[in-house]
Design an enzyme around this catalytic site. Structure first.
Site, mmCIF file in Angstrom:
data_model
loop_
_atom_site.group_PDB
_atom_site.id
_atom_site.type_symbol
_atom_site.label_atom_id
_atom_site.label_comp_id
_atom_site.label_asym_id
_atom_site.label_seq_id
_atom_site.Cartn_x
_atom_site.Cartn_y
_atom_site.Cartn_z
ATOM 1 N N GLU A 102 -13.422 -24.182 -1.657
ATOM 2 C CA GLU A 102 -11.974 -23.975 -1.507
ATOM 3 C C GLU A 102 -11.614 -24.146 -0.041
ATOM 4 O O GLU A 102 -12.456 -23.951 0.820
ATOM 5 C CB GLU A 102 -11.583 -22.551 -1.929
ATOM 6 C CG GLU A 102 -11.794 -22.262 -3.391
ATOM 7 C CD GLU A 102 -11.613 -20.786 -3.708
ATOM 8 O OE1 GLU A 102 -11.083 -20.027 -2.867
ATOM 9 O OE2 GLU A 102 -12.034 -20.389 -4.797
ATOM 10 N N ARG A 160 -19.307 -7.462 0.852
ATOM 11 C CA ARG A 160 -19.485 -8.652 1.674
ATOM 12 C C ARG A 160 -20.789 -9.276 1.201
ATOM 13 O O ARG A 160 -21.807 -9.222 1.859
ATOM 14 C CB ARG A 160 -19.559 -8.262 3.152
ATOM 15 C CG ARG A 160 -19.471 -9.440 4.095
ATOM 16 C CD ARG A 160 -19.527 -8.993 5.535
ATOM 17 N NE ARG A 160 -18.318 -8.314 5.968
ATOM 18 C CZ ARG A 160 -17.158 -8.911 6.191
ATOM 19 N NH1 ARG A 160 -17.030 -10.200 6.008
ATOM 20 N NH2 ARG A 160 -16.108 -8.226 6.592
ATOM 21 N N PHE A 176 -6.082 -17.424 -4.473
ATOM 22 C CA PHE A 176 -7.356 -18.027 -4.851
ATOM 23 C C PHE A 176 -8.097 -17.219 -5.916
ATOM 24 O O PHE A 176 -9.159 -17.624 -6.356
ATOM 25 C CB PHE A 176 -8.253 -18.280 -3.634
ATOM 26 C CG PHE A 176 -8.319 -17.147 -2.643
ATOM 27 C CD1 PHE A 176 -9.043 -16.005 -2.910
ATOM 28 C CD2 PHE A 176 -7.652 -17.251 -1.429
ATOM 29 C CE1 PHE A 176 -9.104 -14.976 -1.998
ATOM 30 C CE2 PHE A 176 -7.705 -16.220 -0.499
ATOM 31 C CZ PHE A 176 -8.434 -15.078 -0.788
ATOM 32 N N ARG A 197 -5.371 -6.391 3.421
ATOM 33 C CA ARG A 197 -6.810 -6.249 3.172
ATOM 34 C C ARG A 197 -7.254 -4.794 3.266
ATOM 35 O O ARG A 197 -8.195 -4.376 2.614
ATOM 36 C CB ARG A 197 -7.508 -7.111 4.212
ATOM 37 C CG ARG A 197 -8.951 -6.957 4.302
ATOM 38 C CD ARG A 197 -9.409 -8.054 5.211
ATOM 39 N NE ARG A 197 -10.743 -7.813 5.678
ATOM 40 C CZ ARG A 197 -11.489 -8.769 6.191
ATOM 41 N NH1 ARG A 197 -11.023 -9.979 6.300
ATOM 42 N NH2 ARG A 197 -12.683 -8.502 6.608
ATOM 43 N N ARG A 213 -4.881 -11.767 4.577
ATOM 44 C CA ARG A 213 -5.223 -11.509 3.179
ATOM 45 C C ARG A 213 -4.135 -10.681 2.518
ATOM 46 O O ARG A 213 -3.651 -9.702 3.103
ATOM 47 C CB ARG A 213 -6.544 -10.730 3.157
ATOM 48 C CG ARG A 213 -7.151 -10.508 1.790
ATOM 49 C CD ARG A 213 -7.895 -11.741 1.377
ATOM 50 N NE ARG A 213 -8.622 -11.586 0.140
ATOM 51 C CZ ARG A 213 -9.934 -11.354 0.066
ATOM 52 N NH1 ARG A 213 -10.648 -11.210 1.163
ATOM 53 N NH2 ARG A 213 -10.531 -11.288 -1.089
ATOM 54 N N GLU A 240 -3.914 -15.338 0.286
ATOM 55 C CA GLU A 240 -3.689 -15.348 1.724
ATOM 56 C C GLU A 240 -2.214 -15.666 1.950
ATOM 57 O O GLU A 240 -1.646 -16.488 1.230
ATOM 58 C CB GLU A 240 -4.579 -16.471 2.283
ATOM 59 C CG GLU A 240 -4.783 -16.468 3.749
ATOM 60 C CD GLU A 240 -5.910 -15.571 4.241
ATOM 61 O OE1 GLU A 240 -6.468 -14.763 3.464
ATOM 62 O OE2 GLU A 240 -6.200 -15.646 5.430
ATOM 63 N N LYS A 251 -10.198 -22.869 3.393
ATOM 64 C CA LYS A 251 -10.052 -21.541 4.007
ATOM 65 C C LYS A 251 -8.752 -21.534 4.796
ATOM 66 O O LYS A 251 -8.602 -22.261 5.774
ATOM 67 C CB LYS A 251 -11.234 -21.222 4.920
ATOM 68 C CG LYS A 251 -11.174 -19.815 5.500
ATOM 69 C CD LYS A 251 -12.478 -19.463 6.183
ATOM 70 C CE LYS A 251 -12.573 -17.989 6.528
ATOM 71 N NZ LYS A 251 -11.677 -17.555 7.571
ATOM 72 N N LYS A 285 -18.173 -18.089 4.081
ATOM 73 C CA LYS A 285 -17.314 -18.931 4.896
ATOM 74 C C LYS A 285 -18.256 -19.819 5.694
ATOM 75 O O LYS A 285 -19.273 -19.329 6.210
ATOM 76 C CB LYS A 285 -16.418 -18.104 5.804
ATOM 77 C CG LYS A 285 -17.151 -17.042 6.534
ATOM 78 C CD LYS A 285 -16.228 -16.137 7.282
ATOM 79 C CE LYS A 285 -17.036 -14.964 7.793
ATOM 80 N NZ LYS A 285 -16.338 -13.927 8.407
HETATM 81 P P1 AMP Z 1 -13.187 -13.822 7.770
HETATM 82 O O1 AMP Z 1 -11.888 -13.080 7.945
HETATM 83 O O2 AMP Z 1 -13.447 -14.831 8.850
HETATM 84 O O3 AMP Z 1 -14.329 -12.890 7.470
HETATM 85 O O4 AMP Z 1 -13.055 -14.729 6.466
HETATM 86 C C1 AMP Z 1 -12.758 -14.200 5.214
HETATM 87 C C2 AMP Z 1 -11.267 -14.225 5.018
HETATM 88 O O5 AMP Z 1 -10.809 -15.557 4.859
HETATM 89 C C3 AMP Z 1 -10.815 -13.563 3.745
HETATM 90 O O6 AMP Z 1 -10.735 -12.173 3.880
HETATM 91 C C4 AMP Z 1 -9.449 -14.175 3.533
HETATM 92 O O7 AMP Z 1 -8.486 -13.426 4.261
HETATM 93 C C5 AMP Z 1 -9.570 -15.542 4.187
HETATM 94 N N1 AMP Z 1 -9.511 -16.681 3.253
HETATM 95 C C6 AMP Z 1 -8.822 -17.815 3.465
HETATM 96 N N2 AMP Z 1 -8.964 -18.674 2.455
HETATM 97 C C7 AMP Z 1 -9.772 -18.082 1.542
HETATM 98 C C8 AMP Z 1 -10.297 -18.486 0.277
HETATM 99 N N3 AMP Z 1 -10.033 -19.668 -0.261
HETATM 100 N N4 AMP Z 1 -11.100 -17.595 -0.364
HETATM 101 C C9 AMP Z 1 -11.399 -16.384 0.189
HETATM 102 N N5 AMP Z 1 -10.936 -15.956 1.372
HETATM 103 C C10 AMP Z 1 -10.130 -16.801 2.062
#
Ligand code: AMP
Length: 587
Positions: free
Chosen positions: A267, A451, A370, A301, A274, A330, A269, A457
Site C-alpha cells: 500500500e 507493533r 486502509f 492514534r 492516523r 490517515e 504510505k 514500513k
Molecule cells: P510510523 O509512524 O513511521 O511508525 O509509520 C506508521 C504509520 O504510518 C501509521 O501509524 C499510519 O499513521 C501511517 N500510514 C500511512 N499509510 C499507511 C498505510 N497504508 N497503512 C498503515 N499505516 C499507514
C-alpha cells in the site's frame, strides 16, 4: 478493598524481579478485590473494585479507550503534598526533596501526613478511627478531580488531592502520588494483567487478550471474566463509538517481507496523521455507552477525540457511509488539486480546538482509509487483511457519489511477489507525493496495539552513496524532454575506472527533472535511441535498501531500491564513493 492493601501489594510487586511472581501478586489483588455477591458488584451502578484495581496497577484511573486525564500538573500535586505535610512545608520543599530523591513517590512517602488525620476526618464528618481510605474512594475522588472545570478548578483539584494525601500512610502516599502523575512504574504491563486475569478467573489468556482488544479496557475485562466467565468474555464485541488501539508497523525490507509471506500486500504510505473513524447513521453511543445524536467520531492514534478539528472527515463519512462502521486510515493535508502536502500542514489542523473554519480555509485535509475493523454489525479483527480490505472497498463504494473505478477515500492494495513490481509501486507512491510504501502480510488479522511484523514500513535508507551519473534515458510522454532513469557509477580505485551499480528513477519530481536535465544535457557524450552516455560530471547522493551481487552492472553489485536524494554540488566525480566502500557496505 482498602487502599492500604493495594499499596502493600504495589510495594511487593515493585520489589519483585520475577515476572511470574508479579503475575501472582496481580492475580491475588484481582481476587481480593471483592466477590460477585459483594457490594462491589455493579448492582448499585457503582464501578466494581476489580475494575479499578486492574487499571490502578497499570497506573491508569480511566479505561484505555478514555482520553480523560486528571489534568493536574506536577506543581499542583506538590502543593497538595505540601499542604498535607503540615504548616512547615511548602511546594518548594517538595520540589527540593524531589531534586534530591528523584522520584515523586519516594518524596510523598518521606512526609508524615498523620498529623492532620484527626482534623480531616472530623471535617469530613467521619469519626476518628474511621479513616481508612478505600480503593473506591481514591477512584471516585480522582474522577471528581478530573471533572473539575472552569474558574477555581485548579484550587478544587488541589483540595481534593490534599484531602486524599491527608489520609495516606507513607506507602499509600507513594502510590497515590505516582498514580496522579501517571508514573506508576511498578513493572506491570498489559501482558501481566492479561495473565493475571486469566489466572484469577480461570479463563484462557488468549481469550482475555481478544476481549481486551475489542473492549480496550482491562477493568471491564477483569470484571466480566470474574462475573460472567469465559462466555461473557467471548461475547464482548467492538463498540462503534469507542476507540480501539491502532495496529502499528515495524521497519522492514521488501526482501524480508517476500521471504516470509511469499507475496506481500503493498500500500502507499501516506504522510499524514492516523485516524480511526467511527460512524453510525442512527447516532453513536458515547464510549461510555450513553446515547447521542452524533453520527461520527474521529480519534487520533492515541485515542483522543479529534472530531471537532476535522469537519471534512465528518462530511466524508456522512456523505459516503450507509451503515455502522469503524475504519482505520490517515488524514492527509492536500492542495487545491488534491495533491498531498507535507506532514507539518496536517499538524496545523489535527488537534485544533478553536478557529477550525478559519484553519480549514488555509489547509484542507482528506481522509484515506486502509482498514476496516467493523462493518454493519460484523467485527472484522480476526478476518485476514485482504478480506477486511474488500469489505472496506464495499463500504466506501456504497456512497452515492462514488465512482466504482476510483473510490474516493480508499487506499489501494496490490498483492505482489515480484520485487520489481513493488519497486514500481514505491516509485509511483513517491511520484504522487507520498512517503513510500507499507508492506503487509495479506493473511494477517488486525492486532490492536501491536507493533508486530505483519505490518512493515519500508525501512528508511541507513546509508547513502555518492555516485557519478554516467548515463540516462530520455523520458516518455509528458516527460519526453527530460532526462530520467539515471545510471549510477562508483570509482574503482585500483583501476581508476567508473563501474556501474544501478539506475535511479525514484524520488524525483518533475521540477527536479527539469533542473537535472539542464545540468546534464551539456555532458551528453553519445546518444542511441532514448539512451544517452554522459561524461562523468555530476554526483548524485542516493539512498538504497540493500546492496546485492549482480551480473547486470559492471561493478558486480546492484543497489536495491535506489532513490535520488540530492545533487552533490560540492563533489567532483573524483570525490564520489568507491567500489571498495560498496563492497564494505554489502558485507
Ligand atoms: P510510523 O509512524 O513511521 O511508525 O509509520 C506508521 C504509520 O504510518 C501509521 O501509524 C499510519 O499513521 C501511517 N500510514 C500511512 N499509510 C499507511 C498505510 N497504508 N497503512 C498503515 N499505516 C499507514
Amino acid at each position: 478493598m482498602e487502599f492500604a492493601t493495594f499499596a502493600d501489594r504495589a510495594a511487593a510487586i515493585e520489589a519483585e524481579p520475577a515476572d511470574l511472581e508479579i503475575v501472582a501478586h496481580v492475580r491475588d489483588l484481582l481476587e481480593d478485590a471483592g466477590d460477585p455477591e459483594s457490594t462491589d458488584n455493579g448492582a448499585d451502578d457503582r464501578i466494581a473494585t476489580v475494575e479499578i484495581v486492574a487499571r490502578f496497577v497499570q497506573g491508569r484511573v480511566f479505561p484505555a479507550w478514555d482520553s480523560t486525564t486528571l489534568d493536574i500538573g506536577p506543581s499542583a500535586c506538590y502543593e497538595a503534598i505540601a499542604r498535607a505535610a503540615g504548616q512547615n512545608v511548602d511546594a518548594d520543599d517538595v520540589e527540593e526533596r524531589l531534586a534530591d530523591v528523584g522520584e515523586i513517590g519516594d518524596v510523598a512517602a518521606s512526609y508524615d501526613f498523620g498529623g492532620q488525620r484527626g482534623l480531616s476526618a472530623f471535617a469530613a464528618g467521619q469519626g476518628v478511627g474511621d479513616n481508612d481510605l478505600t480503593v473506591r474512594e481514591v477512584h471516585d475522588e480522582l474522577v471528581d478531580l478530573a471533572a473539575a472545570e472552569g474558574e477555581g478548578s485548579e484550587d478544587r483539584k488541589v483540595d481534593i488531592l490534599f484531602g486524599l494525601f491527608n489520609r495516606c500512610s507513607s506507602d499509600e502516599a507513594r502510590y497515590l502520588a505516582r498514580l496522579v502523575l501517571s508514573e506508576m512504574r511498578i513493572g506491570v504491563g498489559e501482558g501481566t494483567v492479561r495473565d493475571a486475569v486469566a489466572a484469577a478467573f480461570d479463563v484462557p489468556e488468549e481469550r482475555v487478550e481478544r476481549a481486551l482488544q475489542v473492549s480496550n479496557d482491562y477493568g471491564e475485562v477483569a470484571r466480566v471474566a470474574r462475573d460472567e466467565g469465559l462466555e461473557g468474555l467471548d461475547a464482548m464485541e467492538l463498540a462503534v463509538g469507542r476507540p480501539v488501539q491502532a495496529m502499528l508497523a515495524q521497519a522492514g525490507t521488501v526482501t524480508d517481507a517476500l521471504e516470509e509471506w511469499e507475496q506481500a500486500a503493498v500500500e502507499w504510505k501516506y504522510d499524514g496523521a492516523r485516524i480511526q473513524l467511527h460512524y453510525d447513521p442512527d447516532g453513536l453511543e458515547s464510549a461510555a455507552g450513553e446515547a447521542s445524536d452524533a453520527t461520527t467520531r474521529v480519534f487520533s492514534r492515541n485515542m483522543e477525540d479529534v472530531t471537532g478539528a476535522l469537519p471534512e472527515v465528518v462530511e466524508f463519512a456522512e456523505g459516503t457511509l450507509e451503515g455502522p462502521a469503524i475504519l482505520d486510515g490517515e488524514v492527509v493535508a492536500v492542495d487545491e488539486d488534491g495533491d498531498p502536502l507535507p506532514f507539518q500542514e496536517v499538524l496545523k489542523r489535527f488537534r485544533r480546538k478553536h478557529d477550525v473554519a478559519k484553519a480549514r480555509e488555509d489547509v484542507s485535509v482528506r481522509p484515506v482509509f486502509f482498514d476496516c475493523l467493523h462493518a454493519d454489525g460484523d467485527d472484522l479483527l480476526e478476518e485476514p487483511l485482504t478480506a477486511r480490505h474488500d469489505r472496506l472497498e464495499g463500504v466506501l463504494a456504497d456512497g452515492p457519489q462514488q465512482d466504482p473505478d476510483d473510490v474516493d477515500g480508499l487506499s489501494l492494495l496490490w498483492l505482489a511477489d515480484d520485487p520489481d513490481e513493488i519497486e514500481s509501486i514505491d516509485a509511483a507512491a513517491l511520484e504522487a507525493g507520498h512517503e513510500g510504501i507499507m508492506l503487509k502480510n495479506p493473511d494477517s488479522a488486525y492486532s490492536p496495539g501491536r507493533r508486530g511484523k505483519h505490518w512493515r514500513k519500508r525501512k528508511p535508507d541507513v546509508e547513502t552513496l555518492d555516485c557519478v551519473v554516467t548515463g540516462a534515458e530520455w523520458g516518455e510522454g509528458r516527460r519526453a524532454t527530460f532526462l530520467g532513469t539515471f545510471e549510477l557509477s562508483v570509482r574503482d580505485e585500483a583501476t581508476g575506472d567508473l563501474e556501474t551499480v544501478g539506475k535511479v528513477a525514484t524520488g524525483i519530481t518533475d521540477e527536479k527533472l527539469a533542473d537535472l536535465t539542464e545540468r546534464l544535457e551539456p555532458h551528453i557524450a553519445a546518444e542511441e535511441g532514448q539512451e544517452v552516455d554522459l561524461e562523468p560530471a555530476v554526483v548524485f547522493e542516493v539512498g538504497y535498501e540493500e546492496i546485492q551481487t549482480s551480473p547486470t552492472y559492471s561493478s558486480g553489485y546492484a543497489l536495491r531500491f535506489p532513490r535520488f536524494i540530492a545533487v552533490r554540488d560540492d563533489k567532483e566525480p573524483g570525490d564520489a564513493d568507491t567500489l571498495e566502500r560498496v563492497e564494505r557496505l554489502r558485507s
